[in-house]
Design an enzyme around this catalytic site. Structure first.
Site, PDB file in Angstrom:
ATOM      1  N   GLU A  93      41.886  60.222  72.394  1.00  0.00           N
ATOM      2  CA  GLU A  93      42.418  61.011  73.513  1.00  0.00           C
ATOM      3  C   GLU A  93      42.158  62.499  73.371  1.00  0.00           C
ATOM      4  O   GLU A  93      42.082  63.238  74.366  1.00  0.00           O
ATOM      5  CB  GLU A  93      43.923  60.762  73.679  1.00  0.00           C
ATOM      6  CG  GLU A  93      44.812  61.296  72.558  1.00  0.00           C
ATOM      7  CD  GLU A  93      45.035  60.327  71.427  1.00  0.00           C
ATOM      8  OE1 GLU A  93      46.051  60.481  70.712  1.00  0.00           O
ATOM      9  OE2 GLU A  93      44.219  59.413  71.251  1.00  0.00           O
TER      10      GLU A  93
ATOM     11  N   HIS B  53      42.047  59.172  66.997  1.00  0.00           N
ATOM     12  CA  HIS B  53      42.713  59.501  68.261  1.00  0.00           C
ATOM     13  C   HIS B  53      41.667  59.900  69.300  1.00  0.00           C
ATOM     14  O   HIS B  53      41.336  61.085  69.441  1.00  0.00           O
ATOM     15  CB  HIS B  53      43.705  60.649  68.065  1.00  0.00           C
ATOM     16  CG  HIS B  53      44.923  60.285  67.292  1.00  0.00           C
ATOM     17  ND1 HIS B  53      46.117  59.926  67.894  1.00  0.00           N
ATOM     18  CD2 HIS B  53      45.141  60.198  65.959  1.00  0.00           C
ATOM     19  CE1 HIS B  53      47.016  59.650  66.960  1.00  0.00           C
ATOM     20  NE2 HIS B  53      46.446  59.805  65.777  1.00  0.00           N
TER      21      HIS B  53
ATOM     22  N   CYS C  37      45.734  54.597  66.331  1.00  0.00           N
ATOM     23  CA  CYS C  37      46.324  54.969  65.046  1.00  0.00           C
ATOM     24  C   CYS C  37      47.350  53.910  64.621  1.00  0.00           C
ATOM     25  O   CYS C  37      46.989  52.818  64.238  1.00  0.00           O
ATOM     26  CB  CYS C  37      46.919  56.371  65.122  1.00  0.00           C
ATOM     27  SG  CYS C  37      47.275  57.105  63.510  1.00  0.00           S
TER      28      CYS C  37
END
Length: 569
Positions: free
Chosen positions: A497, A495, A368
């Site tokens: 993750e 993102h 990001c």
């Protein structure tokens, strides 16, 4: 939610911004939740206010009881029926976590697994609602698991049961009676402590589960299995067997992973360069994704926390020790990760970290904001555009590399971000990112941002050597960057993750760890050729009983004979 107070904001596929606990449930159970799985006081009150405005209460006085408490119960029952595991079936057991200092509740509608997170400091209406709920559905349909701490006084070294005794007494006073105690402690509970808890809390000894400290979190399911926690829950809910065959947890994968994690010796050092390094929960999903990837690649993860502010020149003058420590940690790392964030504090330090990784050929992953600052650094250092910046940090910049989304509001900060799962199409088939995703033509990842790379400058960047290998479906939003000549230099606007799982690590995090540990070529070869790519009343019967008259105002208000039925109002 402030990252310093509540940790990270977890983002769901549908764009819901929720507490990090929902992320833990998604990771552990490998399910996909929605924004409705997150119950908040604001959502409940807004729903009641909207109903009152529509005249649904017919001029009655709107109160916490029954209107707020009924709305909470209606929300739980409605969302409990939504599939979360990729099938079309509703859940067998729905978990409701009531936050704060109260505990956890488990109720059972139907098939598979559903999750809720409820509560916080405004938990009293939720407690009352669940007290009513447990009374209505009755035994065998509601199981209350109370999580409590059993501390040890260092002076005498004795495990103390008084905190648990007092909290159970408080729960009983609120109309909630624990069926199971989950006791947190540093060491395994002594047998006499369990006897004492059973005596004063009126909970059978087999229903007292000890959750003591373990070497890694993946031991917890094994710890629960060894203490027959599943049998205790299934017995309370009368779900002990199907076809007279006892149910046993299938935890071979967890056993192997927990054992493997304990045996890892070879370290891989990743410098985490961020502004919220004082609270690790601010980057919880990033840490978990790094852990998933490092265990998969047989490396022991070592995270070097580097406050981005400490890398800046001003720190060298004000606190030289912090400056030296930050740079020593950065230079000693095998890889550099710059996670997301907002605001201009520490941005120059992140730019310096990206520059160090690019010039020193150190593996770099920017997420990001981490991707955006890599673009800014490239513009300044390689393209010699000294004034290059993001309009987030300098609205008057003459070289806006990163700009505010054109459809976003510049006057309202709330609900103006690009959120949730969005598609990214790979533009370059043989780039590292596409290979890590198994040569897929596209990926769906979760987003949370307001600013993005200026599409008007993309051609200039690519001429200078920065490749935009992933774009959205319109081709105007830049999603993934790479430096083709670098060992591993990747930035992602999304993102990754949030979708990493213990048994299925995020591809970009796998790439970072592989590059940092000298395994990238082998990993890419191994991955070659692998594609990744009502409101209204419902007549419902609970497992242990018969159809009953619905409770007015509830979506699924039908309970068996073991329940007590609607409470007269």
């Amino acid at each position: 939610m402030s990252p310093f107070e509540h940790g990270e904001v977890f983002v769901l596929d549908d764009g819901g911004e929720v507490d990090l606990d929902l992320g833990n449930y998604e990771r552990f159970l490998d399910i996909k939740l929605t924004r409705d799985n997150n119950i908040t006081t604001g959502k409940i009150y807004q729903s009641v206010i909207d109903k009152e405005r529509r005249g649904e209460y017919l001029g009655k006085t709107v109160q916490v009881v029954p209107h707020i408490t009924d709305e909470i119960q209606e929300w739980i029952e409605r969302v409990a029926m939504n599939p979360v595991d990729g099938t079309e079936e509703a859940a067998d057991v729905c978990v409701i976590e009531l936050g704060g200092t109260i505990g956890e509740k488990i109720c059972s509608p139907h098939n598979n697994s559903g999750i809720f997170y409820a509560g916080d400091i405004e938990s009293m209406p939720f407690i009352e609602a669940l007290g009513q709920f447990s009374y209505r559905v009755g035994p065998r349909n509601f199981c209350l698991v109370h999580v409590s701490l059993v501390p040890v006084l260092n002076v005498v070294g004795e495990q103390k049961t008084k905190p648990t005794q007092h909290s159970v007494r408080g729960l009983r006073g609120l109309g909630l009676i624990p069926d199971i105690l989950a006791c947190r402690s540093t060491q395994p509970l002594e047998e006499q402590v369990k006897v004492k808890l059973a005596q004063f809390c009126h909970v059978p000894i087999p229903n007292i589960i000890n959750l003591h400290d373990v070497t890694n979190i993946w031991h917890i399911p094994l710890l629960l299995r060894d203490q027959k926690a599943h049998e205790a829950i299934l017995k309370v809910l009368d779900l002990q067997c199907v076809g007279k065959v006892p149910r046993e947890p299938k935890l071979s994968e967890w056993t192997d992973r927990a054992s493997k994690c304990d045996k890892l010796k070879t370290p891989v050092r990743i410098a985490m360069v961020g502004k919220y390094t004082g609270l690790s929960d601010s980057y919880l999903s990033v840490l978990k994704a790094l852990l998933h990837a490092s265990v998969a690649l047989n490396r022991k993860l070592v995270v070097e926390w580097v406050p981005s502010c400490d890398l800046e020149g001003s720190t060298a003058q004000e606190t030289p020790d912090a400056y030296e420590k930050a740079w020593k940690s950065l230079r000693g790392a095998d890889g550099v990760l710059v996670p997301g964030g907002f605001g201009d504090r520490g941005v120059q330090g992140k730019i310096l970290a990206a520059k160090y990784a690019r010039e020193s050929n150190v593996p770099y992953l920017g997420i990001c904001l981490g991707m955006q600052i890599a673009v800014i650094e490239f513009a300044r250092s390689v393209m010699k555009l000294d004034g290059a910046n993001s309009t987030e940090f300098d609205p008057a910049t003459k070289t806006p590399c990163v700009i505010f989304m054109p459809e976003g509001s510049k006057t309202h900060m709330g609900a103006t971000m690009r959120l949730g799962s969005r598609r990214t199409l790979f533009q370059v088939k043989n780039c590292k990112s596409a290979k890590l995703y198994g040569n897929a033509s596209y990926v769906d990842e979760r987003h949370r941002h307001r600013y993005e790379v200026n599409p008007d400058m993309v051609q200039e960047f690519e001429k200078a050597g920065l490749s935009f290998v992933g774009r959205d479906e319109s081709g105007k939003r830049m999603e993934i960057i790479e430096l083709p000549t670098h060992r591993f230099f990747i930035g992602a606007q999304f993102h990754p993750e949030f979708k990493s799982r213990p048994g299925n690590p995020s591809p970009l995090f796998l790439g970072l760890i592989a590059a940092a540990s000298g395994q990238l070529d082998h990993l890419l070869q191994r991955l070659k050729g692998r594609g990744i790519c009502s409101n209204g009343h419902v007549m419902k019967v609970y497992k242990n009983g018969h159809v009953m008259k619905p409770l007015k105002g509830l979506v699924n208000g039908h309970y068996p004979a073991t329940g007590n039925g609607p409470i007269p109002i």
